[in-house]
Design a protein around this motif. Structure first.
Motif, PDB file in Angstrom:
ATOM      1  N   GLU A   1       0.840  -1.229  -0.163  1.00 11.61           N
ATOM      2  CA  GLU A   1      -0.172   0.098   0.016  1.00 11.61           C
ATOM      3  C   GLU A   1       0.951   1.257   0.053  1.00 11.61           C
ATOM      4  O   GLU A   1       0.650   2.257  -0.671  1.00 11.61           O
TER       5      GLU A   1
ATOM      6  N   SER B   1       1.172   4.125  -2.980  1.00 21.29           N
ATOM      7  CA  SER B   1       0.440   5.317  -2.722  1.00 21.29           C
ATOM      8  C   SER B   1       1.875   6.365  -3.163  1.00 21.29           C
ATOM      9  O   SER B   1       1.632   7.298  -3.723  1.00 21.29           O
TER      10      SER B   1
ATOM     11  N   PHE C   1       2.305   6.271  -7.094  1.00 19.74           N
ATOM     12  CA  PHE C   1       0.892   6.941  -7.583  1.00 19.74           C
ATOM     13  C   PHE C   1       0.956   8.831  -7.321  1.00 19.74           C
ATOM     14  O   PHE C   1       0.767   9.384  -8.285  1.00 19.74           O
ATOM     15  N   ASN C   2       1.414   8.857  -6.161  1.00 22.27           N
ATOM     16  CA  ASN C   2       1.521  10.617  -5.939  1.00 22.27           C
ATOM     17  C   ASN C   2       2.750  11.130  -6.756  1.00 22.27           C
ATOM     18  O   ASN C   2       2.611  12.226  -7.009  1.00 22.27           O
TER      19      ASN C   2
ATOM     20  N   SER D   1       1.688  11.540 -10.018  1.00 23.46           N
ATOM     21  CA  SER D   1       0.520  12.580 -10.399  1.00 23.46           C
ATOM     22  C   SER D   1       1.335  14.063 -10.246  1.00 23.46           C
ATOM     23  O   SER D   1       1.184  14.902 -10.853  1.00 23.46           O
ATOM     24  N   MET D   2       2.406  14.112  -9.327  1.00 30.06           N
ATOM     25  CA  MET D   2       3.300  15.204  -9.305  1.00 30.06           C
ATOM     26  C   MET D   2       3.992  15.480 -10.448  1.00 30.06           C
ATOM     27  O   MET D   2       4.225  16.678 -10.783  1.00 30.06           O
TER      28      MET D   2
ATOM     29  N   ILE E   1       2.927  14.940 -13.523  1.00 31.78           N
ATOM     30  CA  ILE E   1       1.997  15.490 -14.396  1.00 31.78           C
ATOM     31  C   ILE E   1       1.679  16.835 -14.110  1.00 31.78           C
ATOM     32  O   ILE E   1       1.966  17.765 -15.073  1.00 31.78           O
TER      33      ILE E   1
ATOM     34  N   PHE F   1       0.622  11.440 -17.940  1.00 27.92           N
ATOM     35  CA  PHE F   1      -0.732  11.067 -18.070  1.00 27.92           C
ATOM     36  C   PHE F   1      -0.902   9.789 -18.405  1.00 27.92           C
ATOM     37  O   PHE F   1      -1.602   8.801 -17.546  1.00 27.92           O
TER      38      PHE F   1
ATOM     39  N   PHE G   1       0.641   7.277 -15.541  1.00 23.75           N
ATOM     40  CA  PHE G   1      -0.260   7.455 -14.478  1.00 23.75           C
ATOM     41  C   PHE G   1      -1.614   6.212 -14.676  1.00 23.75           C
ATOM     42  O   PHE G   1      -1.874   5.494 -13.846  1.00 23.75           O
TER      43      PHE G   1
ATOM     44  N   PRO H   1      -6.997   0.164  -7.708  1.00 24.28           N
ATOM     45  CA  PRO H   1      -8.090  -0.778  -7.256  1.00 24.28           C
ATOM     46  C   PRO H   1      -8.620  -1.551  -8.146  1.00 24.28           C
ATOM     47  O   PRO H   1      -9.286  -2.627  -7.819  1.00 24.28           O
ATOM     48  N   ASP H   2      -8.848  -1.164  -9.612  1.00 21.22           N
ATOM     49  CA  ASP H   2      -9.459  -1.484 -10.519  1.00 21.22           C
ATOM     50  C   ASP H   2      -8.365  -2.415 -11.458  1.00 21.22           C
ATOM     51  O   ASP H   2      -8.700  -2.545 -12.830  1.00 21.22           O
TER      52      ASP H   2
ATOM     53  N   TYR I   1      -5.779  21.463 -11.055  1.00 19.96           N
ATOM     54  CA  TYR I   1      -5.704  19.990 -11.553  1.00 19.96           C
ATOM     55  C   TYR I   1      -5.666  19.083 -10.236  1.00 19.96           C
ATOM     56  O   TYR I   1      -6.483  18.002 -10.351  1.00 19.96           O
ATOM     57  N   HIS I   2      -5.285  19.509  -9.009  1.00 21.81           N
ATOM     58  CA  HIS I   2      -5.406  18.804  -8.023  1.00 21.81           C
ATOM     59  C   HIS I   2      -6.888  18.687  -7.447  1.00 21.81           C
ATOM     60  O   HIS I   2      -7.259  17.666  -6.853  1.00 21.81           O
TER      61      HIS I   2
ATOM     62  N   ARG J   1      -8.420  15.875  -9.306  1.00 18.49           N
ATOM     63  CA  ARG J   1      -7.899  14.534  -8.851  1.00 18.49           C
ATOM     64  C   ARG J   1      -8.864  14.267  -7.597  1.00 18.49           C
ATOM     65  O   ARG J   1      -8.915  13.162  -7.373  1.00 18.49           O
TER      66      ARG J   1
ATOM     67  N   ILE K   1     -15.405   2.339  -4.837  1.00 17.77           N
ATOM     68  CA  ILE K   1     -14.543   1.397  -5.011  1.00 17.77           C
ATOM     69  C   ILE K   1     -14.493   0.615  -3.767  1.00 17.77           C
ATOM     70  O   ILE K   1     -14.003   1.398  -2.849  1.00 17.77           O
TER      71      ILE K   1
ATOM     72  N   ASN L   1      -7.318   9.780  -0.967  1.00 20.48           N
ATOM     73  CA  ASN L   1      -5.845  10.182  -1.205  1.00 20.48           C
ATOM     74  C   ASN L   1      -5.594  11.559  -0.586  1.00 20.48           C
ATOM     75  O   ASN L   1      -5.681  12.544  -1.321  1.00 20.48           O
TER      76      ASN L   1
ATOM     77  N   TYR M   1      -2.690  14.067  -2.573  1.00 17.66           N
ATOM     78  CA  TYR M   1      -2.867  15.186  -3.602  1.00 17.66           C
ATOM     79  C   TYR M   1      -2.734  16.494  -2.968  1.00 17.66           C
ATOM     80  O   TYR M   1      -2.112  17.265  -3.591  1.00 17.66           O
TER      81      TYR M   1
ATOM     82  N   VAL N   1       0.968  17.300  -2.319  1.00 18.50           N
ATOM     83  CA  VAL N   1       1.684  17.373  -3.589  1.00 18.50           C
ATOM     84  C   VAL N   1       1.654  18.717  -3.995  1.00 18.50           C
ATOM     85  O   VAL N   1       2.486  19.621  -4.380  1.00 18.50           O
TER      86      VAL N   1
ATOM     87  N   LEU O   1       4.292  22.216  -4.591  1.00 14.25           N
ATOM     88  CA  LEU O   1       4.555  22.736  -5.416  1.00 14.25           C
ATOM     89  C   LEU O   1       4.007  24.305  -5.391  1.00 14.25           C
ATOM     90  O   LEU O   1       4.810  25.355  -5.825  1.00 14.25           O
TER      91      LEU O   1
END
Lengths: 257, 257
Positions: A7, A11, A14-15, A18-19, A21, A61, A64, A73-74, B58-59, B62, B76, B82, B85, B88, B92
């Motif tokens: 996990e 995480s 993932f973060n 996203s940062m 992007i 993008f 991600f 999760p999917d 953007y965030h 998300r 889900i 999260n 976000y 992050v 920035l």
């Protein structure tokens, strides 16, 4: 089969993606909007910088999305995270990063061409040789680590051109510009140095080892943000300094004494 | 497991996050369009303000998505909202908020650099230390509340630099600008003060307590809108005032007497 990821590791990656992007996308928008804050002769360098971060934003993008498909999760059964996005991104952006570096210096046309005809193919070769290693492909029976090793040859050649050849042409620049270009080269050396480390971290993973995957993705993302966003903003700063040095009238409009 | 959230709490956070998107997105578009209504020397500050709200937009998209995955009608199973976000985003944007504050004043380059080399790292440190606390991570056995406490040290340092150090350089500004900068600092103090309160509200939630979660998300969103959108618009106003003070010809074009 999908590899398992903890996990915390999920995480973190993932973060980070996203940062990536956010950083790439808004550096792009900022640089495109800010290009008029430098003289026309330096705008090409700024626009190329914006193009580099724009291409990277697209790939972040996609990465991600790919990461979500693999570990979200999917998650899709049997889906493998596509490291190819990074290599396609670098194949397009790394040569452009070298073009923006040379373009911002406003060198004589012959000098500029001479630098670029050596830097651009070397950069493309470096990325092309790195990919089979990182994707753990077995091409012509050459093991991944050998591909990694081969790709350091053009990398060292690029460093030679930037530090030795480009160094000679720096003498004609002002002290302020020289200082910034040296910062730029150190930034390049420091951030590009992260890629082989992340690459080697991944090498250690026989099959799949979570910590190596997380380390690689985190390392690549931090290095990318520094090597593209921060790098592009330093290019913009150099363009600003040179614009004001070249044109006192422009300088008067742009800063208050 | 997904934590339970009441219909009222769900609706409140949902609408707040949506308001966040609207406020951030259109402040960004407005500021980018309006940047030519100030002199070139103040445009960088306005463009940085637009970048801050853009990154936040953007965030918020998300976060909205993440909130839906966690609590929406199609939630889900096992998905956790999260909070990363926000961190992050702040990592920035908070340094950039300080950059825009300093940039709009048109200070001498040395003074500007001296302020930024202290404010920017302090801001990054403040956010970096806050995250483990808010995400309730157990890092090195340090409890969440201690992380929160540690992050107030750079926060206090930032206030010291803005109120004491920056105060000295305000003397050279006109009365109108001085008044606006003081408003700006009070806005910063008032809105940044909401974050630790929302942080503490969340601390009280052992595991998960709905009211704390709703309070935190609502508090963060209101604070964000004030600290980024309203703040950016005050920056724009200062840039307008200073532009007209600097250039009578520009003033004649911009307002009807």
């Amino acid at each position: 089969m999908n590899s398992v990821i903890s996990e915390g590791g999920y995480s973190l990656v993932f973060n980070m993606l996203s940062m990536g992007i956010a950083a790439m996308l808004f550096t792009t928008i900022f640089l495109f909007m800010a290009k008029d804050r430098v003289l026309p002769r330096y705008r090409m360098a700024v626009m190329i910088s914006a193009t580099v971060t724009g291409i990277a934003a697209y790939h972040y993008f996609r990465m991600f999305e790919s990461f979500e498909h693999a570990y979200g999760p999917d998650a899709i059964e049997g889906y493998v995270y596509n490291v190819g996005y990074r290599y396609v991104d670098w194949f397009l952006t790394v040569p452009l990063l070298l073009v923006e570096t040379v373009a911002v210096l406003g060198l004589a046309r012959a000098m500029q061409t001479s630098l670029l005809v050596r830097l651009v193919p070397a950069a493309a070769l470096m990325i092309g040789l790195g990919y089979p290693g990182d994707a753990q492909l077995d091409i012509m029976g050459i093991p991944p680590s050998v591909w990694g090793l081969l790709s350091t040859i053009p990398f060292l050649y690029i460093l030679y051109v930037l530090f030795v050849e480009l160094g000679k042409s720096l003498e004609r620049q002002s002290a302020a510009v020289q200082r910034k270009v040296k910062e730029l080269r150190l930034l390049l050396l420091a951030t590009w140095g992260v890629y082989p480390i992340a690459f080697i971290a991944n090498m250690n993973a026989v099959g799949f080892e979570e910590s190596s995957f997380v380390l690689r993705e985190t390392g690549y993302t931090i290095a990318d943000i520094l090597a593209k966003c921060l790098f592009g903003l330093v290019i913009f700063t150099i363009a600003r300094i040179k614009s004001m040095e070249d044109d006192a009238e422009f300088a008067k409009h742009e800063v208050r004494d």
